[in-house]
Enzyme design. Structure first.
Site, PDB file in Angstrom:
ATOM      1  N   GLY A 157       0.825  -1.209   0.000  1.00 24.24           N
ATOM      2  CA  GLY A 157       0.000   0.000   0.000  1.00 24.24           C
ATOM      3  C   GLY A 157       0.853   1.250   0.000  1.00 24.24           C
ATOM      4  N   GLY A 180       2.273   5.213   3.116  1.00 20.88           N
ATOM      5  CA  GLY A 180       3.182   4.111   2.794  1.00 20.88           C
ATOM      6  C   GLY A 180       4.289   4.570   1.862  1.00 20.88           C
ATOM      7  N   ALA A 232       0.329  13.486   4.980  1.00 19.98           N
ATOM      8  CA  ALA A 232       0.871  13.206   3.647  1.00 19.98           C
ATOM      9  C   ALA A 232      -0.280  13.066   2.662  1.00 19.98           C
ATOM     10  CB  ALA A 232       1.708  11.926   3.677  1.00 19.98           C
ATOM     11  N   LYS A 253      -4.994  10.024  19.575  1.00 22.83           N
ATOM     12  CA  LYS A 253      -5.074  10.341  18.129  1.00 22.83           C
ATOM     13  C   LYS A 253      -6.501  10.115  17.626  1.00 22.83           C
ATOM     14  CE  LYS A 253      -3.493  11.100  13.879  1.00 22.83           C
ATOM     15  NZ  LYS A 253      -3.220  10.096  12.860  1.00 22.83           N
ATOM     16  N   GLU A 295     -12.999   5.862   5.961  1.00 22.71           N
ATOM     17  CA  GLU A 295     -12.671   5.010   7.119  1.00 22.71           C
ATOM     18  C   GLU A 295     -13.631   5.326   8.283  1.00 22.71           C
ATOM     19  OE1 GLU A 295      -8.390   5.977   7.341  1.00 22.71           O
ATOM     20  OE2 GLU A 295      -8.023   3.847   7.001  1.00 22.71           O
TER      21      GLU A 295
HETATM   22  N1  LIG Z   1      -2.139  10.228   4.687  1.00 24.19           N
HETATM   23  C1  LIG Z   1      -1.960  10.654   5.929  1.00 24.19           C
HETATM   24  O1  LIG Z   1      -1.572  11.814   6.147  1.00 24.19           O
HETATM   25  C2  LIG Z   1      -2.178   9.742   7.104  1.00 24.19           C
HETATM   26  C3  LIG Z   1      -1.731  10.165   8.377  1.00 24.19           C
HETATM   27  C4  LIG Z   1      -1.921   9.322   9.471  1.00 24.19           C
HETATM   28  C5  LIG Z   1      -2.544   8.105   9.300  1.00 24.19           C
HETATM   29  N2  LIG Z   1      -2.985   7.721   8.053  1.00 24.19           N
HETATM   30  C6  LIG Z   1      -3.605   6.398   7.929  1.00 24.19           C
HETATM   31  O2  LIG Z   1      -2.725   5.573   7.167  1.00 24.19           O
HETATM   32  C7  LIG Z   1      -3.465   4.604   6.417  1.00 24.19           C
HETATM   33  C8  LIG Z   1      -3.098   4.763   4.932  1.00 24.19           C
HETATM   34  O3  LIG Z   1      -3.576   6.048   4.536  1.00 24.19           O
HETATM   35  P1  LIG Z   1      -3.081   6.808   3.220  1.00 24.19           P
HETATM   36  O4  LIG Z   1      -3.541   8.214   3.357  1.00 24.19           O
HETATM   37  O5  LIG Z   1      -1.661   6.529   2.970  1.00 24.19           O
HETATM   38  O6  LIG Z   1      -3.966   6.047   2.130  1.00 24.19           O
HETATM   39  P2  LIG Z   1      -3.828   6.085   0.522  1.00 24.19           P
HETATM   40  O7  LIG Z   1      -3.069   7.297   0.090  1.00 24.19           O
HETATM   41  O8  LIG Z   1      -5.198   5.876  -0.001  1.00 24.19           O
HETATM   42  O9  LIG Z   1      -2.903   4.834   0.198  1.00 24.19           O
HETATM   43  C9  LIG Z   1      -3.342   3.531   0.319  1.00 24.19           C
HETATM   44  C10 LIG Z   1      -2.613   2.724  -0.740  1.00 24.19           C
HETATM   45  O10 LIG Z   1      -2.963   1.375  -0.583  1.00 24.19           O
HETATM   46  C11 LIG Z   1      -3.054   0.817  -1.888  1.00 24.19           C
HETATM   47  N3  LIG Z   1      -3.792  -0.433  -1.820  1.00 24.19           N
HETATM   48  C12 LIG Z   1      -5.095  -0.659  -1.555  1.00 24.19           C
HETATM   49  N4  LIG Z   1      -5.369  -1.967  -1.580  1.00 24.19           N
HETATM   50  C13 LIG Z   1      -4.207  -2.591  -1.865  1.00 24.19           C
HETATM   51  C14 LIG Z   1      -3.821  -3.943  -2.029  1.00 24.19           C
HETATM   52  N5  LIG Z   1      -4.709  -4.939  -1.904  1.00 24.19           N
HETATM   53  N6  LIG Z   1      -2.535  -4.223  -2.341  1.00 24.19           N
HETATM   54  C15 LIG Z   1      -1.627  -3.241  -2.469  1.00 24.19           C
HETATM   55  N7  LIG Z   1      -1.922  -1.928  -2.323  1.00 24.19           N
HETATM   56  C16 LIG Z   1      -3.191  -1.619  -2.025  1.00 24.19           C
HETATM   57  C17 LIG Z   1      -3.731   1.904  -2.691  1.00 24.19           C
HETATM   58  O11 LIG Z   1      -3.560   1.641  -4.067  1.00 24.19           O
HETATM   59  P3  LIG Z   1      -4.185   2.530  -5.268  1.00 24.19           P
HETATM   60  O12 LIG Z   1      -3.069   3.451  -5.651  1.00 24.19           O
HETATM   61  O13 LIG Z   1      -4.553   1.547  -6.326  1.00 24.19           O
HETATM   62  O14 LIG Z   1      -5.372   3.265  -4.684  1.00 24.19           O
HETATM   63  C18 LIG Z   1      -2.968   3.122  -2.179  1.00 24.19           C
HETATM   64  O15 LIG Z   1      -1.776   3.314  -2.902  1.00 24.19           O
HETATM   65  C19 LIG Z   1      -4.940   4.908   6.717  1.00 24.19           C
HETATM   66  O16 LIG Z   1      -5.392   4.088   7.776  1.00 24.19           O
HETATM   67  C20 LIG Z   1      -4.918   6.365   7.170  1.00 24.19           C
HETATM   68  O17 LIG Z   1      -6.010   6.694   8.017  1.00 24.19           O
HETATM   69  C21 LIG Z   1      -2.807   8.508   6.956  1.00 24.19           C
END
Ligand SMILES: NC(=O)c1ccc[n+]([C@@H]2O[C@H](COP(=O)([O-])OP(=O)(O)OC[C@H]3O[C@@H](n4cnc5c(N)ncnc54)[C@H](OP(=O)(O)O)[C@@H]3O)[C@@H](O)[C@H]2O)c1
Length: 295
Positions: free
Chosen positions: A8, A13, A124, A175, A256
């Site tokens: 992911g 990530g 991010a 958080k 979520e």
């Molecule tokens: N972003 C932030 O600032 C932040 C901060 C703190 C916590 N979080 C938490 O961190 C977690 C991730 O958030 P995010 O913002 O990084 O989400 P995101 O940007 O939507 O990234 C999720 C990634 O997972 C990929 N994915 C989904 N299913 C998959 C699978 N089966 N195999 C491989 N890859 C897969 C998606 O692919 P696609 O490219 O195809 O969509 C996407 O690249 C969440 O729980 C969020 O609440 C995020």
């Protein structure tokens, strides 16, 4: 050399993968749903532009020392084909997600494996597949259990505040207190500051107070000042400052809701703590989007 796979590689990530790959001690593989060639991370410390192996087919994955899972909570089960190939003897699975159910969620998927729950405050975003924007340095905490020090060492060369802490449960619930109030602006599509009045305050106070009460029942230390500080922060929030739930709704993506508000309702019921305000927002948010967007 530590072999690391990031399942992911989206906003969070991708950012973590770029910093890990920037360290010559690590061999990093990305396990993506949507493929790309290079990983570019725009960070407060400059641009990281790294070439690494990107897999889109779990069949090609092999066991690693650490798996980082950074998919949205509702995509967790879909990572199982990756985890089954990546997890070998001694593999640690670091779950980088919001909420408080990291261990329960992945214990169910991968029973008997070493799950390391990770709470992150590191804003991010994603510009394109393989291109992420890290908006602040942020912090990361894991429990100071058997894997804490090893996890912290993975980021020894990265400019981030990474710690193994004795009060992980408290940090995760604190958080969640911050995250649960985001339900209001996600539903209204407005920041709370510009529309603030007594009714708005009552609803925000309800959301965060319920979260704090359930968290305390789960063993978290949540000071009253933290609750008041969050309400004050919402009172002063500027228009257009959205949280990730808001951004997901804005972009027509699934939300979520369960990991951020549903969990408060579910665990509240377990402890006999009423959570009417979170239940209200869960119901309204679930009814607000496209049927596919309400996981
Ligand atoms: N972003 C932030 O600032 C932040 C901060 C703190 C916590 N979080 C938490 O961190 C977690 C991730 O958030 P995010 O913002 O990084 O989400 P995101 O940007 O939507 O990234 C999720 C990634 O997972 C990929 N994915 C989904 N299913 C998959 C699978 N089966 N195999 C491989 N890859 C897969 C998606 O692919 P696609 O490219 O195809 O969509 C996407 O690249 C969440 O729980 C969020 O609440 C995020």
């Amino acid at each position: 050399m530590a072999k690391i796979a990031v399942v992911g590689p989206g906003a969070l990530g991708g950012t973590l993968a770029a910093w890990l790959a920037n360290d010559a001690r690590h061999d990093v593989t990305l396990c993506a749903r949507t493929g790309f060639d290079r990983l570019i991370a725009e960070t407060p410390e400059g641009v990281l532009n790294v070439s690494l192996t990107v897999l889109t087919d779990p069949v090609k994955a092999t066991p690693v020392d650490w798996v980082f899972v950074a998919v949205k909570t509702y995509d967790s089960a879909a990572t199982l084909p990756w985890l089954e190939k990546l997890a070998g003897e001694g593999t640690r699975i670091a779950v980088v997600q919001n909420g408080v159910e990291h261990v329960a969620r992945f214990n169910e998927l991968m029973p008997g494996r070493e799950i390391v729950p990770v709470v992150v405050d590191l804003p991010a975003g994603r510009k394109a597949p393989g291109h992420v924007l890290q908006n602040a340095i942020g912090w990361i905490v894991v429990p100071d259990g058997p894997h804490g020090a090893d996890f912290v060492d993975l980021f020894a060369d990265a400019p981030m505040d990474v710690q193994a802490v004795s009060n992980w449960t408290s940090r995760a619930w604190q958080k969640l207190c911050l995250n649960c109030v985001g339900a209001f602006s996600t539903l209204t599509m407005r920041s709370t500051g510009p529309v603030w009045n007594e009714d708005v305050e009552r609803m925000l106070r309800g959301l965060v107070t319920e979260c704090a009460e359930v968290g305390r029942a789960e063993g978290a230390d949540i000071p009253d000042e933290l609750v008041e500080g969050l309400i004050e922060r919402e009172r002063n929030s500027a228009e257009g400052v959205g949280n990730s739930l808001y951004t997901d709704r804005l972009n027509g993506r699934p939300m979520e809701i369960d990991a951020r508000n549903g969990v408060i309702v579910r665990l509240g019921a377990k402890h006999g703590i009423p959570t009417p305000m979170n239940q209200l927002f869960v119901t309204l948010l679930n009814a607000s989007g496209s049927p596919w967007a309400t996981k």
